[in-house]
Design a protein around this motif. Structure first.
Motif, PDB file in Angstrom:
ATOM      1  N   ARG A  72       1.232  -1.206   0.207  1.00 52.85           N
ATOM      2  CA  ARG A  72       0.081  -0.068   0.217  1.00 52.85           C
ATOM      3  C   ARG A  72       1.137   1.118   0.050  1.00 52.85           C
ATOM      4  O   ARG A  72       0.218   2.397  -0.514  1.00 52.85           O
ATOM      5  N   SER A  73       1.704   1.390   0.777  1.00 52.63           N
ATOM      6  CA  SER A  73       2.813   2.762   0.370  1.00 52.63           C
ATOM      7  C   SER A  73       4.649   1.927   0.042  1.00 52.63           C
ATOM      8  O   SER A  73       4.588   0.848   0.892  1.00 52.63           O
ATOM      9  N   VAL A  74       4.804   3.084  -0.734  1.00 46.79           N
ATOM     10  CA  VAL A  74       6.259   2.620  -0.822  1.00 46.79           C
ATOM     11  C   VAL A  74       7.577   3.772  -1.139  1.00 46.79           C
ATOM     12  O   VAL A  74       6.690   4.980  -0.421  1.00 46.79           O
ATOM     13  N   VAL A  75       8.168   3.731  -0.651  1.00 48.28           N
ATOM     14  CA  VAL A  75       9.687   4.588  -0.573  1.00 48.28           C
ATOM     15  C   VAL A  75      10.125   4.316  -2.548  1.00 48.28           C
ATOM     16  O   VAL A  75      10.047   3.545  -2.312  1.00 48.28           O
ATOM     17  N   LEU A  76      10.557   5.486  -2.889  1.00 47.12           N
ATOM     18  CA  LEU A  76      11.081   5.504  -3.849  1.00 47.12           C
ATOM     19  C   LEU A  76      12.423   5.325  -3.638  1.00 47.12           C
ATOM     20  O   LEU A  76      13.248   6.383  -3.351  1.00 47.12           O
ATOM     21  N   PHE A  77      13.208   4.294  -3.827  1.00 48.67           N
ATOM     22  CA  PHE A  77      14.944   4.240  -4.582  1.00 48.67           C
ATOM     23  C   PHE A  77      15.657   4.820  -5.162  1.00 48.67           C
ATOM     24  O   PHE A  77      15.344   3.626  -6.541  1.00 48.67           O
ATOM     25  N   GLY A  78      16.047   5.766  -5.545  1.00 49.88           N
ATOM     26  CA  GLY A  78      17.020   6.076  -6.800  1.00 49.88           C
ATOM     27  C   GLY A  78      15.560   7.040  -7.458  1.00 49.88           C
ATOM     28  O   GLY A  78      14.905   6.766  -8.007  1.00 49.88           O
ATOM     29  N   VAL A  79      16.885   8.170  -7.410  1.00 50.70           N
ATOM     30  CA  VAL A  79      15.473   9.865  -8.051  1.00 50.70           C
ATOM     31  C   VAL A  79      16.406  10.334  -9.461  1.00 50.70           C
ATOM     32  O   VAL A  79      17.680  11.141  -9.171  1.00 50.70           O
ATOM     33  N   ALA A  80      15.739   9.797 -10.526  1.00 48.07           N
ATOM     34  CA  ALA A  80      16.505  10.147 -11.822  1.00 48.07           C
ATOM     35  C   ALA A  80      15.091   9.986 -12.742  1.00 48.07           C
ATOM     36  O   ALA A  80      14.013  10.249 -12.408  1.00 48.07           O
ATOM     37  N   GLU A  81      15.750  10.066 -13.852  1.00 47.15           N
ATOM     38  CA  GLU A  81      14.267   9.871 -15.297  1.00 47.15           C
ATOM     39  C   GLU A  81      13.422   9.356 -15.120  1.00 47.15           C
ATOM     40  O   GLU A  81      12.296   9.185 -15.163  1.00 47.15           O
ATOM     41  N   THR A  82      14.026   7.463 -14.057  1.00 44.27           N
ATOM     42  CA  THR A  82      12.832   6.650 -13.952  1.00 44.27           C
ATOM     43  C   THR A  82      12.358   6.557 -13.136  1.00 44.27           C
ATOM     44  O   THR A  82      10.905   6.275 -13.128  1.00 44.27           O
ATOM     45  N   THR A  93      -1.998   4.476  -9.636  1.00 40.59           N
ATOM     46  CA  THR A  93      -3.084   3.320  -8.855  1.00 40.59           C
ATOM     47  C   THR A  93      -3.239   4.104  -7.989  1.00 40.59           C
ATOM     48  O   THR A  93      -2.695   5.032  -7.194  1.00 40.59           O
ATOM     49  N   PRO A  94      -3.442   3.473  -6.450  1.00 41.36           N
ATOM     50  CA  PRO A  94      -3.699   3.223  -5.481  1.00 41.36           C
ATOM     51  C   PRO A  94      -2.904   3.017  -3.931  1.00 41.36           C
ATOM     52  O   PRO A  94      -2.224   4.025  -3.697  1.00 41.36           O
ATOM     53  N   LEU A  95      -1.554   3.132  -4.645  1.00 44.70           N
ATOM     54  CA  LEU A  95       0.325   2.903  -4.149  1.00 44.70           C
ATOM     55  C   LEU A  95       0.353   5.342  -3.336  1.00 44.70           C
ATOM     56  O   LEU A  95      -0.167   5.446  -4.118  1.00 44.70           O
ATOM     57  N   VAL A  96       0.706   4.597  -2.410  1.00 49.30           N
ATOM     58  CA  VAL A  96       1.114   6.207  -1.443  1.00 49.30           C
ATOM     59  C   VAL A  96       2.963   6.085  -1.738  1.00 49.30           C
ATOM     60  O   VAL A  96       2.998   5.300  -1.277  1.00 49.30           O
ATOM     61  N   VAL A  97       2.902   7.221  -1.882  1.00 51.46           N
ATOM     62  CA  VAL A  97       4.621   7.173  -1.877  1.00 51.46           C
ATOM     63  C   VAL A  97       4.660   8.004  -0.138  1.00 51.46           C
ATOM     64  O   VAL A  97       4.880   9.457   0.034  1.00 51.46           O
ATOM     65  N   ASP A  98       5.514   7.718   0.398  1.00 49.50           N
ATOM     66  CA  ASP A  98       5.849   8.266   1.804  1.00 49.50           C
ATOM     67  C   ASP A  98       7.459   8.527   1.296  1.00 49.50           C
ATOM     68  O   ASP A  98       7.381   9.735   1.859  1.00 49.50           O
ATOM     69  N   ALA A  99       8.453   8.474   0.866  1.00 54.44           N
ATOM     70  CA  ALA A  99       9.174   8.852   0.926  1.00 54.44           C
ATOM     71  C   ALA A  99      10.449   8.609  -0.144  1.00 54.44           C
ATOM     72  O   ALA A  99       9.571   7.720  -1.079  1.00 54.44           O
ATOM     73  N   VAL A 100      11.228   9.606  -0.640  1.00 54.68           N
ATOM     74  CA  VAL A 100      12.179   9.142  -1.866  1.00 54.68           C
ATOM     75  C   VAL A 100      13.377   9.138  -1.313  1.00 54.68           C
ATOM     76  O   VAL A 100      13.470   9.699  -0.006  1.00 54.68           O
ATOM     77  N   VAL A 101      13.948   8.407  -1.679  1.00 50.30           N
ATOM     78  CA  VAL A 101      15.726   8.393  -1.021  1.00 50.30           C
ATOM     79  C   VAL A 101      16.522   8.093  -2.385  1.00 50.30           C
ATOM     80  O   VAL A 101      16.416   7.190  -3.297  1.00 50.30           O
ATOM     81  N   ASP A 102      17.940   8.765  -2.142  1.00 48.34           N
ATOM     82  CA  ASP A 102      19.215   8.097  -3.025  1.00 48.34           C
ATOM     83  C   ASP A 102      20.489   8.432  -2.725  1.00 48.34           C
ATOM     84  O   ASP A 102      20.705   9.162  -1.541  1.00 48.34           O
ATOM     85  N   SER A 103      20.976   7.525  -2.919  1.00 49.07           N
ATOM     86  CA  SER A 103      23.069   8.217  -2.050  1.00 49.07           C
ATOM     87  C   SER A 103      23.774   9.119  -2.959  1.00 49.07           C
ATOM     88  O   SER A 103      24.797   9.566  -2.456  1.00 49.07           O
TER      89      SER A 103
END
Length: 168
Positions: A72-82, A93-103
């Motif tokens: 239901r909830s996701v964190v996206l890892f990697g912040v680029a074009e994709t 979708t009904p998914l919720v993005v809680d946060a985004v992370v990148d190294s």
């Protein structure tokens, strides 16, 4: 091959050639050449938009599969074009993005679609249902890193595990 192209473009009056020898010749677009270039650019742009829409639809289907698995909830890892495409697809979708992370430390602290990009070690304090790896490069490295930061109940999802099929 280049000479053949130049000859053909000149015959079609898309370019004009100035100068008397190979060393001092210059090539210039004619008005018809500019028009042809604009038309080619627009056709190319239309194809890019079509492909973007097709990829977004395919990724939406992959993400809906995650939802059907209970995510239901996701964190996206990697912040680029994709990640941009994934974020746009998530809206369908009904998914919720809680946060985004990148190294990449240069990205951390900046905004991505209204969310502050965080360092990977912040994952240990988050409680998403899944971390979605949005990068196609270094997936194994990212997967291994994420696995050490999140509890075992948090799923780690890769888009590459699901084939994207584009219709011709």
């Amino acid at each position: 091959m280049v000479n053949n192209y130049i000859k053909r473009l000149h015959e079609e009056r898309l370019i004009r050639v100035e100068g008397t020898t190979n060393r001092n010749q210059t090539y210039h677009l004619t008005d018809a050449g500019h028009k042809s270039l604009r038309e080619a650019f627009l056709a190319y742009s239309a194809e890019i938009v079509r492909l973007y829409g097709a990829v977004k639809t395919e990724i939406s289907e992959i993400l809906m599969g995650f939802f059907m698995e209970g995510v239901r909830s996701v964190v996206l890892f990697g912040v680029a074009e994709t990640a941009e495409v994934v974020y746009a697809a998530i809206k369908q979708t009904p998914l919720v993005v809680d946060a985004v992370v990148d190294s990449d430390e240069k990205k951390q602290g900046k905004l991505f679609n209204g969310l502050v990009i965080q360092a990977p070690d912040t994952l240990q304090w988050m409680h998403p249902d899944a971390v979605v790896i949005t990068s196609f490069g270094k997936q194994e490295e990212i997967y291994t890193s994420v696995k050490t930061l999140v509890p075992s109940k948090v799923k780690i999802k890769r888009l590459s595990e699901h084939p994207v099929v584009l219709e011709a």
